[in-house]
Design an enzyme around this catalytic site. Structure first.
Site, PDB file in Angstrom:
ATOM      1  CE  LYS A 154      12.750  65.282  35.258  1.00  0.00           C
ATOM      2  NZ  LYS A 154      12.970  66.590  34.591  1.00  0.00           N
ATOM      3  CG  HIS A 312      23.927  46.393  38.736  1.00  0.00           C
ATOM      4  ND1 HIS A 312      23.983  46.801  37.416  1.00  0.00           N
ATOM      5  CD2 HIS A 312      22.687  46.732  39.153  1.00  0.00           C
ATOM      6  CE1 HIS A 312      22.844  47.369  37.072  1.00  0.00           C
ATOM      7  NE2 HIS A 312      22.034  47.335  38.101  1.00  0.00           N
ATOM      8  NE  ARG A 477      33.056  41.550  57.612  1.00  0.00           N
ATOM      9  CZ  ARG A 477      33.115  41.043  56.384  1.00  0.00           C
ATOM     10  NH1 ARG A 477      32.205  40.171  55.994  1.00  0.00           N
ATOM     11  NH2 ARG A 477      34.067  41.391  55.561  1.00  0.00           N
TER      12      ARG A 477
END
Length: 565
Positions: A154, A312, A477
């Protein structure tokens, strides 16, 4: 008159700013490598605080260490259940050192902050797998360890947390280099939270099994919330019934720890990734499979030896080997695209992994590596990374259909493939500038094959058979162009003078879909991109063509789009 400073306002911190390591807390169950790390830290003048058994191990090696018990004024209690749960430990971990009020409170109570927390957890899953008794398993539910890990994660703005022995060497290097950067601390915090989530999910699953008497159907009911009126899914079926539908493997959990997941092999003859042979490492998770699929697709799109590094579900690096080079060269270039994001990524190679490539992979924390095969020496070396999932792929890569569930239905489409006429550079239309020479055309072809693996809006910059900057997943874009240039110019290895190279200058670019306006292309051109390949088809194509012509850049139109949501 200037207003008084707010003592609770955080001071700005850049991602490259290093925070020195002056005080470290070591508390590990697995003592592998801890002495070497402690010795390196001590050589850098770092004060070491440690729990009982870890401290004893470090002290036996002749290294000065302060016991946590001496720090807190309390001995370890309740058979070791209480060691670190004390303000003198957790305030030192959780104090946001950017805040004046936090620093003042530490000083008021005579508490010193930590800059590094090194913790690994009690072996809960290993104790379950070894057939431990219920009491033995319960005693392996770590309390203080996850609390320190989560607190340090954290507070990554102020300190670094390391949870894997494979990262100890990097921790020693960071101490010698002046500490971790903010970006590195955040990366370590992400790994830490993932580790505690997996840990808690394993405990939850075991507890549910105890409640249900280890009956798989009852466990599924508990996980589902016992909603008897809910429609049945394959996840609600018994293992036997699910297996009849092809779902032979139950994964640890889904995209998040509260989601269940299973895996089905749909083609026994050409099992591909779903039926890959695992040669080492922890079991695959749902997210591992998703990222691995993206990595394989990216690497196998190239006929030359190629390596893709995925994070990812997006490539953060991709490259091919040059003439006379092998897969190790492709990996070296792919890793260099974005070394920061490669940390904790998935690596796919379309050729057998050599020892030279394995030696490059070993120092980098990697979740999964996939390849059609491995040299014996390479496999032996990679297996020394106990958490690295090593998969051997079988069959020729092919995809025919893509399916996606939507609310109340299912979408199915032909898989996107690189076999359209517009994927052949000989069919491209030269719209601006001079025709590309052989090297430029090869780079454009590489960029075009690579950009389809990037989530749209996608822009990929390339040079010498390797991506140097990737802009992905943006809602316009223009932002993808900015991101590709920014990453190209900020993530490369610094030059001898210490400045980051302008890798966009002289590179070529591929766009997965047309430029709706000339402004996106202009960003690339202003950064020094000398050639662009894109589908074309915008009502403003003429403006894009004119911008390239004015910049003296080459522009090719393919007439084919590879847009990936």
């Amino acid at each position: 008159m200037r207003p008084a400073p707010d003592p609770n306002r955080s001071s700005p911190v850049t991602t490259t700013q290093r925070r020195p390591i002056r005080r470290a807390l070591l508390s590990v169950f697995d003592k592998t490598g801890i002495v070497d790390l402690a010795r390196t830290l001590a050589e850098q003048g770092v004060e070491i605080v440690s729990t009982g058994s870890t401290g004893a191990t470090v002290r036996e090696a002749g290294i000065d260490v302060t016991d946590v018990a001496a720090l807190t004024g309390f001995p370890e209690m309740l058979d070791g259940r209480v060691k670190t749960l004390h303000p003198r430990v957790h305030a030192g971990i959780l104090a946001d050192q950017r805040l004046e009020t936090h620093r003042e409170q530490l000083a008021e109570h005579g508490i010193e902050a930590f800059d590094l927390v090194v913790v690994n957890l009690y072996p809960f899953s290993e104790t379950v797998a070894a057939g431990g008794s219920a009491q033995e398993i319960i005693e392996k539910i770590d309390i203080g360890g996850p609390s320190m890990v989560r607190g340090a994660a954290k507070n990554f703005a102020s300190l670094a947390v390391v949870v894997d022995p494979e990262d100890y060497a990097a921790a020693g290097e960071a101490a010698a280099a002046g500490g971790y950067t903010l970006a590195e601390r955040q990366e370590l915090a992400t790994i830490a939270f993932t580790r505690t989530a997996e840990y808690d999910a394993a405990i939850s699953q075991w507890m549910l099994q105890q409640l249900a008497g280890e009956d798989a159907d009852e466990v599924d009911e508990l996980l589902e919330g016992a909603d008897q009126d809910a429609p049945m899914t394959v996840l609600d079926l018994s293992d036997e019934d699910a297996a009849q539908l092809g779902f032979t493997t139950t994964l640890r959990y889904g995209e998040n720890p509260h989601q269940r997941a299973r895996l089905a092999v749909t083609d026994e003859d050409e099992p591909g990734l779903a039926g890959a042979e695992q040669l080492g490492g922890k079991p695959m998770s749902y997210n591992n499979y998703v990222d691995a699929d993206a990595a394989v697709r990216a690497a196998y799109d190239h006929p030359r030896p190629a390596v893709a590094v995925v994070k990812h579900n997006n490539p953060c690096g991709i490259a091919v080997a040059g003439a006379g080079e092998d897969i190790a060269a492709a990996h070296r270039r792919a890793h260099a695209t974005d070394p920061l994001s490669a940390y904790g990524g998935v690596i796919a190679a379309n050729r057998p992994v050599t020892l030279a490539m394995a030696e490059q992979v070993k120092p980098v924390f990697t979740e999964v590596i996939l390849a059609p095969d491995y040299e014996d020496a390479a496999l032996e070396l990679l297996r020394t990374k106990k958490n690295l999932r090593i998969l051997r792929l079988r069959g020729e890569y092919s995809r025919t259909l893509e399916m996606r569930e939507i609310w109340g239905g299912m979408l199915v489409q032909d898989a996107d493939r690189l076999d359209a006429e517009g994927d052949d550079p000989s069919s491209w239309t030269l719209a601006a500038g001079q025709a590309a020479d052989a090297q430029m055309l090869a780079d454009l072809a590489f960029a075009w094959r690579s950009v389809r693996a990037v989530k749209s809006n996608a822009i990929l910059l390339a040079a010498d058979g390797a991506a140097v900057g990737i802009g992905m997943g943006q809602v316009n874009r223009l932002d993808s162009c900015r991101l590709a240039v920014s990453r190209a110019n900020s993530l490369g290895a610094p030059a001898e003078g210490g400045t980051a190279p302008e890798r966009a200058r002289g590179a070529v670019a591929a766009s997965d879909a047309f430029f709706p306006f000339a402004d996106g292309a202009q960003i690339l051109l202003d950064a020094g991109v000398r050639a662009i390949v894109q589908p074309g088809g915008s009502i403003r194509d003429d403006e894009v063509i004119e911008a390239c012509r004015a910049a003296g850049a080459t522009l090719y139109l393919t007439g084919t789009r590879h847009f990936a949501h």
